[in-house]
Design a protein around this motif. Structure first.
Motif, short mmCIF file in Angstrom:
data_model
loop_
_atom_site.label_atom_id
_atom_site.label_comp_id
_atom_site.label_asym_id
_atom_site.label_seq_id
_atom_site.Cartn_x
_atom_site.Cartn_y
_atom_site.Cartn_z
N THR A 197 2.34 -12.74 4.04
CA THR A 197 2.87 -12.73 2.68
C THR A 197 4.40 -12.72 2.60
O THR A 197 4.96 -13.09 1.58
CB THR A 197 2.32 -11.52 1.90
OG1 THR A 197 2.58 -10.33 2.65
CG2 THR A 197 0.82 -11.65 1.69
N THR A 198 5.07 -12.27 3.65
CA THR A 198 6.53 -12.21 3.62
C THR A 198 7.19 -13.22 4.56
O THR A 198 8.39 -13.13 4.82
CB THR A 198 7.02 -10.78 3.99
OG1 THR A 198 6.63 -10.49 5.34
CG2 THR A 198 6.45 -9.74 3.05
N THR A 312 12.32 -8.45 -4.61
CA THR A 312 11.27 -9.11 -5.39
C THR A 312 11.15 -8.56 -6.80
O THR A 312 10.61 -9.22 -7.69
CB THR A 312 9.91 -9.00 -4.70
OG1 THR A 312 9.64 -7.62 -4.41
CG2 THR A 312 9.90 -9.78 -3.39
N HIS A 313 11.61 -7.33 -7.02
CA HIS A 313 11.48 -6.70 -8.33
C HIS A 313 12.72 -5.88 -8.65
O HIS A 313 13.26 -5.19 -7.78
CB HIS A 313 10.26 -5.76 -8.38
CG HIS A 313 8.94 -6.44 -8.20
ND1 HIS A 313 8.52 -6.93 -6.98
CD2 HIS A 313 7.95 -6.70 -9.10
CE1 HIS A 313 7.32 -7.47 -7.14
NE2 HIS A 313 6.94 -7.34 -8.39
N LEU A 326 2.93 -0.01 -7.69
CA LEU A 326 2.95 -1.41 -7.27
C LEU A 326 3.04 -1.52 -5.75
O LEU A 326 2.30 -2.28 -5.12
CB LEU A 326 4.15 -2.11 -7.93
CG LEU A 326 4.42 -3.56 -7.55
CD1 LEU A 326 3.35 -4.46 -8.15
CD2 LEU A 326 5.81 -3.98 -8.06
N SER A 329 -0.32 0.00 -4.09
CA SER A 329 -1.55 -0.77 -4.24
C SER A 329 -1.49 -2.15 -3.61
O SER A 329 -2.51 -2.73 -3.27
CB SER A 329 -1.88 -0.93 -5.72
OG SER A 329 -0.92 -1.75 -6.37
N ARG A 330 -0.26 -2.71 -3.51
CA ARG A 330 -0.09 -4.08 -3.00
C ARG A 330 -0.88 -5.10 -3.80
O ARG A 330 -1.41 -6.07 -3.27
CB ARG A 330 -0.48 -4.16 -1.51
CG ARG A 330 0.38 -3.30 -0.61
CD ARG A 330 0.00 -3.48 0.84
NE ARG A 330 0.85 -2.68 1.72
CZ ARG A 330 0.71 -2.63 3.05
NH1 ARG A 330 -0.26 -3.33 3.62
NH2 ARG A 330 1.52 -1.91 3.78
N ARG A 331 -0.97 -4.86 -5.12
CA ARG A 331 -1.72 -5.78 -5.97
C ARG A 331 -0.99 -7.11 -6.14
O ARG A 331 -1.59 -8.12 -6.45
CB ARG A 331 -1.96 -5.15 -7.35
CG ARG A 331 -3.05 -4.10 -7.37
CD ARG A 331 -3.44 -3.74 -8.78
NE ARG A 331 -2.32 -3.23 -9.55
CZ ARG A 331 -2.02 -1.93 -9.67
NH1 ARG A 331 -2.77 -1.03 -9.06
NH2 ARG A 331 -0.98 -1.54 -10.37
N GLU A 332 0.31 -7.12 -5.97
CA GLU A 332 1.08 -8.35 -6.05
C GLU A 332 2.16 -8.30 -4.97
O GLU A 332 2.52 -7.23 -4.49
CB GLU A 332 1.70 -8.51 -7.43
CG GLU A 332 2.68 -7.41 -7.82
CD GLU A 332 3.24 -7.60 -9.22
OE1 GLU A 332 4.32 -8.22 -9.32
OE2 GLU A 332 2.60 -7.15 -10.18
N PRO A 333 2.66 -9.47 -4.55
CA PRO A 333 3.67 -9.47 -3.49
C PRO A 333 4.91 -8.68 -3.90
O PRO A 333 5.52 -8.95 -4.93
CB PRO A 333 3.99 -10.96 -3.31
CG PRO A 333 2.79 -11.68 -3.83
CD PRO A 333 2.27 -10.82 -4.95
N ALA A 334 5.25 -7.70 -3.11
CA ALA A 334 6.44 -6.89 -3.38
C ALA A 334 7.04 -6.50 -2.04
O ALA A 334 6.36 -5.91 -1.20
CB ALA A 334 6.09 -5.66 -4.19
#
Length: 343
Positions: A197-198, A312-313, A326, A329-334
């Motif tokens: 993912t990264t 990323t945020h 966030l 949970s790793r629900r979205e790429p961060a």
């Protein structure tokens, strides 16, 4: 002012607290950006080693801002000067500090863990820990602290232009190790992880190759890409299986630098025989000395290292609970989440 405070493990919330009054040797800094680190999650959960925290405490050891008011005692830090502040509040007098190994200060004290850190609008910071930033934003300056950790590992690895380098673990610290290693110009710079993912960020930071494979086959997959073992391996995942894979990736006569901390995941003993048979040199890294922090700040401020692909945020301080959830949970790429106490 507003602050996000951890009262005790499992209990954290926004509070209103007085603006701190600087004491002798301190300056008032208005925080503009503070990064969330995995150790902040440990602090909130209560899984951080109790020797390295106290409660209640305001987290935040990766932060930058501007000097809020002029102080005649510190004319070199006029109001409006952008600064990034070292995390470690070292004593300067113990044997480790006098030897320049400030990260090993006998009187451990660190912003965000044993004293209130940057998850708030203002911090009264020790003036000698403030490093002036002239070119980059506070967002980038706030990444100086994790960059210093990675830089310390890369410097201890003694990378040369002839080396094939592998970074195991593509989280924030691993990615910053890639950026620091890339500045050394190695022949090959490979990033390996069980997730991909990264990897876009890894390539943007200078990786020449990326390898994604299950932990059980990660070492073999990397050696296949390299056509053999690596001269330098930096382990930043902090997991026993990643540490075992790092050992297997290493070439005979190679150099292994362990940057990750397994903590509660430590379930199996390391295989030291594999290191002996390789006649390996092993380094283990804890944080960074003050001199390395200063070099990390300069590398970012001079544009030699650009950590922007990690961000990323960007969220307001009031969104701290959401930001922590966030990352948990790793629900979205961060990768790196920054909080802005001004928002």
């Amino acid at each position: 002012m507003r602050a996000f405070r951890v009262e005790r493990p499992g209990e954290a919330h926004l509070v209103d607290v007085p603006v701190p009054v600087p004491g002798p040797g301190e300056v008032l800094v208005r925080v503009e950006a503070v990064g969330i680190c995995g150790s902040d999650l440990e602090l909130v959960r209560g899984t951080r080693d109790t020797a390295f925290c106290r409660f209640p405490v305001v987290p935040g050891h990766e932060w930058a801002g501007v000097i809020a008011v002029d102080d005649v005692a510190h004319p070199h830090l006029p109001a409006g000067t952008r600064v990034v502040v070292e995390g470690h509040h070292f004593c300067r007098t113990c044997p480790a500090c006098r030897a320049g190994r400030t990260q090993l200060c006998q009187h451990y004290d660190e912003y965000g863990f044993t004293r209130d850190g940057g998850y708030r609008e203002y911090v009264a910071a020790r003036a000698d820990l403030c490093h002036v930033v002239r070119r980059v934003s506070s967002d980038l300056a706030a990444l100086s602290e994790p960059t210093a950790c990675a830089l310390h590992a890369v410097e201890r690895s003694a990378i040369t232009a002839a080396d094939r380098v592998v970074v195991v673990g593509a989280g924030p610290i691993g990615l910053l190790a890639v950026a620091c290693a890339a500045a050394c110009g190695p022949t090959q710079l490979t990033v390996a992880d069980v997730r991909d993912t990264t990897f876009d960020a890894a390539r943007a930071l200078g990786a020449t190759d990326t390898v994604c494979a299950p932990a059980s086959s990660l070492a073999g997959a990397v050696r296949e890409v390299l056509g053999g073992g690596a001269d330098v391996v930096i382990e930043s995942a902090g997991h026993p299986l990643a540490q075992a894979a790092a050992t297997e990736i290493l070439a005979r006569g190679g150099r292994l630098t362990i940057l990750g901390i397994a903590g509660a995941d430590r379930t199996t003993p390391g295989n030291f025989d594999a290191l002996v048979f390789r006649d390996a040199r092993v380094e283990a890294i804890f944080a960074y000395p003050s001199a390395v922090f200063a070099r990390a700040v300069r590398l970012i401020d001079d544009g030699v290292i650009d950590p922007s692909p990690l961000i990323t945020h960007r969220l307001a301080l009031s969104a701290a609970p959401h930001a922590l959830a966030l990352l948990e949970s790793r629900r979205e790429p961060a990768i790196k989440v920054l909080l802005d106490p001004r928002a």
